[in-house]
Scaffold this motif. Sequence first.
Motif, PDB file in Angstrom:
ATOM      1  N   ARG A 198      -0.565  11.733   1.843  1.00 11.49           N
ATOM      2  CA  ARG A 198       0.070  11.054   2.985  1.00 11.49           C
ATOM      3  C   ARG A 198      -0.931  10.149   3.698  1.00 11.49           C
ATOM      4  O   ARG A 198      -0.580   9.038   4.137  1.00 11.49           O
ATOM      5  N   GLU A 199      -2.173  10.621   3.831  1.00 11.84           N
ATOM      6  CA  GLU A 199      -3.212   9.805   4.456  1.00 11.84           C
ATOM      7  C   GLU A 199      -3.447   8.520   3.658  1.00 11.84           C
ATOM      8  O   GLU A 199      -3.554   7.423   4.230  1.00 11.84           O
ATOM      9  N   VAL A 200      -3.514   8.640   2.336  1.00  6.28           N
ATOM     10  CA  VAL A 200      -3.694   7.475   1.469  1.00  6.28           C
ATOM     11  C   VAL A 200      -2.526   6.515   1.632  1.00  6.28           C
ATOM     12  O   VAL A 200      -2.708   5.295   1.776  1.00  6.28           O
ATOM     13  N   PHE A 201      -1.299   7.043   1.628  1.00  3.29           N
ATOM     14  CA  PHE A 201      -0.114   6.189   1.731  1.00  3.29           C
ATOM     15  C   PHE A 201      -0.110   5.418   3.050  1.00  3.29           C
ATOM     16  O   PHE A 201       0.141   4.208   3.070  1.00  3.29           O
ATOM     17  N   ARG A 202      -0.394   6.109   4.152  1.00  4.48           N
ATOM     18  CA  ARG A 202      -0.390   5.439   5.464  1.00  4.48           C
ATOM     19  C   ARG A 202      -1.454   4.349   5.521  1.00  4.48           C
ATOM     20  O   ARG A 202      -1.200   3.241   6.012  1.00  4.48           O
ATOM     21  N   ALA A 203      -2.658   4.652   5.027  1.00  2.88           N
ATOM     22  CA  ALA A 203      -3.753   3.677   5.081  1.00  2.88           C
ATOM     23  C   ALA A 203      -3.418   2.433   4.270  1.00  2.88           C
ATOM     24  O   ALA A 203      -3.603   1.294   4.730  1.00  2.88           O
ATOM     25  N   PHE A 204      -2.896   2.627   3.063  1.00  7.51           N
ATOM     26  CA  PHE A 204      -2.616   1.484   2.202  1.00  7.51           C
ATOM     27  C   PHE A 204      -1.341   0.747   2.622  1.00  7.51           C
ATOM     28  O   PHE A 204      -1.213  -0.457   2.362  1.00  7.51           O
ATOM     29  N   LEU A 205      -0.399   1.435   3.253  1.00 10.30           N
ATOM     30  CA  LEU A 205       0.780   0.739   3.753  1.00 10.30           C
ATOM     31  C   LEU A 205       0.394  -0.240   4.855  1.00 10.30           C
ATOM     32  O   LEU A 205       0.882  -1.382   4.892  1.00 10.30           O
ATOM     33  N   LEU A 206      -0.506   0.189   5.740  1.00 10.65           N
ATOM     34  CA  LEU A 206      -0.983  -0.708   6.788  1.00 10.65           C
ATOM     35  C   LEU A 206      -1.683  -1.923   6.179  1.00 10.65           C
ATOM     36  O   LEU A 206      -1.476  -3.065   6.608  1.00 10.65           O
ATOM     37  N   LEU A 207      -2.491  -1.678   5.136  1.00  9.34           N
ATOM     38  CA  LEU A 207      -3.168  -2.782   4.462  1.00  9.34           C
ATOM     39  C   LEU A 207      -2.165  -3.670   3.725  1.00  9.34           C
ATOM     40  O   LEU A 207      -2.314  -4.894   3.689  1.00  9.34           O
ATOM     41  N   GLY A 208      -1.145  -3.063   3.124  1.00  6.19           N
ATOM     42  CA  GLY A 208      -0.132  -3.838   2.433  1.00  6.19           C
ATOM     43  C   GLY A 208       0.646  -4.747   3.357  1.00  6.19           C
ATOM     44  O   GLY A 208       1.172  -5.784   2.936  1.00  6.19           O
ATOM     45  N   LEU A 209       0.727  -4.391   4.625  1.00  6.33           N
ATOM     46  CA  LEU A 209       1.442  -5.199   5.611  1.00  6.33           C
ATOM     47  C   LEU A 209       0.558  -6.243   6.277  1.00  6.33           C
ATOM     48  O   LEU A 209       1.070  -7.174   6.909  1.00  6.33           O
ATOM     49  N   THR A 210      -0.767  -6.101   6.161  1.00  6.69           N
ATOM     50  CA  THR A 210      -1.674  -6.973   6.920  1.00  6.69           C
ATOM     51  C   THR A 210      -2.725  -7.672   6.079  1.00  6.69           C
ATOM     52  O   THR A 210      -3.469  -8.502   6.607  1.00  6.69           O
ATOM     53  N   SER A 211      -2.845  -7.364   4.783  1.00  5.37           N
ATOM     54  CA  SER A 211      -3.930  -7.910   3.961  1.00  5.37           C
ATOM     55  C   SER A 211      -3.560  -9.292   3.419  1.00  5.37           C
ATOM     56  O   SER A 211      -3.092  -9.423   2.290  1.00  5.37           O
ATOM     57  N   PHE A 212      -3.792 -10.302   4.225  1.00  4.23           N
ATOM     58  CA  PHE A 212      -3.557 -11.682   3.806  1.00  4.23           C
ATOM     59  C   PHE A 212      -4.828 -12.248   3.166  1.00  4.23           C
ATOM     60  O   PHE A 212      -5.917 -11.745   3.388  1.00  4.23           O
ATOM     61  N   GLY A 213      -4.667 -13.290   2.366  1.00  8.78           N
ATOM     62  CA  GLY A 213      -5.841 -14.033   1.915  1.00  8.78           C
ATOM     63  C   GLY A 213      -6.209 -13.902   0.465  1.00  8.78           C
ATOM     64  O   GLY A 213      -7.198 -14.484   0.037  1.00  8.78           O
ATOM     65  N   GLY A 214      -5.493 -13.129  -0.343  1.00  7.40           N
ATOM     66  CA  GLY A 214      -5.792 -13.054  -1.764  1.00  7.40           C
ATOM     67  C   GLY A 214      -6.762 -11.948  -2.118  1.00  7.40           C
ATOM     68  O   GLY A 214      -7.251 -11.215  -1.241  1.00  7.40           O
ATOM     69  N   PRO A 215      -7.102 -11.805  -3.416  1.00  4.98           N
ATOM     70  CA  PRO A 215      -7.853 -10.641  -3.889  1.00  4.98           C
ATOM     71  C   PRO A 215      -9.246 -10.501  -3.287  1.00  4.98           C
ATOM     72  O   PRO A 215      -9.687  -9.383  -3.010  1.00  4.98           O
ATOM     73  N   ILE A 216      -9.948 -11.620  -3.090  1.00  9.51           N
ATOM     74  CA  ILE A 216     -11.293 -11.514  -2.521  1.00  9.51           C
ATOM     75  C   ILE A 216     -11.219 -10.988  -1.085  1.00  9.51           C
ATOM     76  O   ILE A 216     -12.009 -10.133  -0.679  1.00  9.51           O
ATOM     77  N   ALA A 217     -10.248 -11.487  -0.319  1.00 12.17           N
ATOM     78  CA  ALA A 217     -10.070 -10.978   1.044  1.00 12.17           C
ATOM     79  C   ALA A 217      -9.661  -9.511   1.029  1.00 12.17           C
ATOM     80  O   ALA A 217     -10.107  -8.724   1.876  1.00 12.17           O
ATOM     81  N   HIS A 218      -8.825  -9.098   0.049  1.00  8.43           N
ATOM     82  CA  HIS A 218      -8.419  -7.694  -0.034  1.00  8.43           C
ATOM     83  C   HIS A 218      -9.630  -6.784  -0.186  1.00  8.43           C
ATOM     84  O   HIS A 218      -9.698  -5.703   0.419  1.00  8.43           O
ATOM     85  N   LEU A 219     -10.608  -7.197  -1.006  1.00  9.39           N
ATOM     86  CA  LEU A 219     -11.813  -6.388  -1.175  1.00  9.39           C
ATOM     87  C   LEU A 219     -12.561  -6.248   0.144  1.00  9.39           C
ATOM     88  O   LEU A 219     -13.171  -5.210   0.422  1.00  9.39           O
ATOM     89  N   GLY A 220     -12.507  -7.302   0.972  1.00 10.73           N
ATOM     90  CA  GLY A 220     -13.107  -7.213   2.298  1.00 10.73           C
ATOM     91  C   GLY A 220     -12.359  -6.250   3.202  1.00 10.73           C
ATOM     92  O   GLY A 220     -12.970  -5.454   3.929  1.00 10.73           O
ATOM     93  N   TYR A 221     -11.035  -6.293   3.159  1.00 14.39           N
ATOM     94  CA  TYR A 221     -10.230  -5.342   3.935  1.00 14.39           C
ATOM     95  C   TYR A 221     -10.527  -3.907   3.491  1.00 14.39           C
ATOM     96  O   TYR A 221     -10.693  -3.015   4.329  1.00 14.39           O
ATOM     97  N   PHE A 222     -10.567  -3.670   2.194  1.00 15.56           N
ATOM     98  CA  PHE A 222     -10.832  -2.319   1.684  1.00 15.56           C
ATOM     99  C   PHE A 222     -12.191  -1.826   2.150  1.00 15.56           C
ATOM    100  O   PHE A 222     -12.343  -0.668   2.556  1.00 15.56           O
ATOM    101  N   ARG A 223     -13.192  -2.696   2.057  1.00 12.35           N
ATOM    102  CA  ARG A 223     -14.536  -2.286   2.471  1.00 12.35           C
ATOM    103  C   ARG A 223     -14.565  -1.920   3.956  1.00 12.35           C
ATOM    104  O   ARG A 223     -15.143  -0.898   4.354  1.00 12.35           O
ATOM    105  N   SER A 224     -13.929  -2.752   4.779  1.00 17.92           N
ATOM    106  CA  SER A 224     -13.894  -2.492   6.215  1.00 17.92           C
ATOM    107  C   SER A 224     -13.201  -1.159   6.515  1.00 17.92           C
ATOM    108  O   SER A 224     -13.671  -0.374   7.352  1.00 17.92           O
ATOM    109  N   GLU A 225     -12.104  -0.878   5.798  1.00 25.88           N
ATOM    110  CA  GLU A 225     -11.308   0.310   6.098  1.00 25.88           C
ATOM    111  C   GLU A 225     -11.896   1.582   5.511  1.00 25.88           C
ATOM    112  O   GLU A 225     -11.975   2.617   6.194  1.00 25.88           O
TER     113      GLU A 225
END
Length: 404
Positions: free
Chosen positions: A12-39
Motif C-alpha cells: 500500500r505504501e508503494v502504491f500511494r507513493a507511485f500514484l502521487l508520482l504518476g499524477l505529478t511526474s511531468f517532463g519525460g523519463p529523465i525528469a522521472h528519474l529525478g522525481y524518483f531520486r528526490s522521493e
Amino acid sequence: MSDHQASSGRVREVFRAFLLLGLTSFGGPIAHLGYFRSEFVERRRWLTEQDYADLVALCQFLPGPASSQVGFALGLMRGGPWGALAAWTAFTLPSAILLVLFALGAAAFEGPIGQGLIHGLKVTAVAIVAHAVWGMARNLCPDRHRAGIALAAVFTVVLVSGPLGQVAAIVVGGVAGMLLCRNHIKAEAHPLTLPVSHRTGHLAGLAFIVLLVGLPLLAWVSPSMTLAVMDAFYRAGALVFGGGHVVLPLLEAEVVQSGWVSADDFLAGYGAAQAIPGPLFTFAAYLGSVIGGSIMSPLGGGLVVAALALAMIFLPGMLLLVAVLPHWNRFRRWDSAQALMRGANAAVVGILGAALYQPVWTSAILGPREFALALTGFLLLAVWKLPAWAVVALLAGGGVLVSL
C-alpha cells in the motif's frame, strides 16, 4: 504485526507513493528519474544514492522504458512482486486513463490558461532535472577521474545522437571506470533486497524470447488483428533502447504505415502525451483506443485494445529486468564490477546533464521569466526541501501567471 500485514502495508505504501508520482511526474523519463531520486533516495531513504545510480545504469542498458523499469525495481525491492505490480500500475494508469479519454473525445488543454499550465509543467522538469544532476554529481563524481568521465559522457551523447549515444556513453564510462577507478576506496555494495529467484529470472528471459519470436509467427500463421496488435506493440517495446521518444518512430511504422491509425490522429495523440504526467509509453493506450474504436470493435472496442496495447508495450522491458535482477547482487560484489559501475554511474550523471540542456531546457526556458521560475523551483527543492509534487503544483500555477 504479522509478516503478511507488514507486506500488505508496504505494498500500500508503494502504491500511494507511485500514484502521487504518476499524477505529478511531468517532463519525460529523465525528469522521472529525478522525481524518483528526490522521493525514494532523499525523502524516504529506501536506498542509497549509490544503489539508485546502479539501478539507473542497469535500466539504461536494457531495452524498454528506463524510468518505468527503475520504478518497477524500486517497488520490487520495497514490496516484493506485488509491490512491483503496484508501482507499475500506480505510475502508469493516470497517464494511460487521460490518453484514453483524449482518444474518446475528451477536451484537450486549450486557451492561454491551458497552454500556460503546460508550459509551467515543462519548466518544472528543468528544476527537477537540475536538482537531480546537482545531487548525483556531488555523490557520484567526487574526484577528477569521475568528473572527467561525466564530461566525456556529455560529449558522447552530443556527438552520437539518439539512444545509441546513451548506450555508448555508459559503455565508455564503464571501460574508463575499470581503467581509472580501481584504486578508490571500495564502495559499499551491500546486497539489495531483490526477491527474484534464479528460476524466475530464467523463466522471464525465456518468456521474453518466446514472445519476441513466437508472436510474429502466430500472427503470420493465423491472421488475427488481436495477434497483430500484440505483436506490433510487444516488438516496439522490445527493440527500443532509452524509451520515451525513441519508441515513436517504431510505433509510427507499426500503426500508421499499416493503416490502423491516421497520421493526424497519431500526431494529435503524441501532442497530448507531452502534456500529461507519467511515462510516454502510455501513448500505446491512446493508439490502442483509436485502433479498437475503428477497426476492432468486435473485440469489445477501444478500452480492451487500449489495455492490451499498454500491457504488451511494457511487458518485454519488465521481463528482461526480472531476468537480469537475480544476478545483480553477485555482479555488484566483484571489484572489477564496482570499478565499472563507478565509471558507468559517472556517465549517467553526464547523460542527465546533457539532457538537462536538450530537450529539457531548450523546450521550456524561452526567456528570463521562465528562467526565474525554474530557479525558484530548484531552490525550493534544494534549499527548502519541498517534495516534488508541491513544486509541480507551484510552478504549474507560475506558468499560468507568466502566460497571462
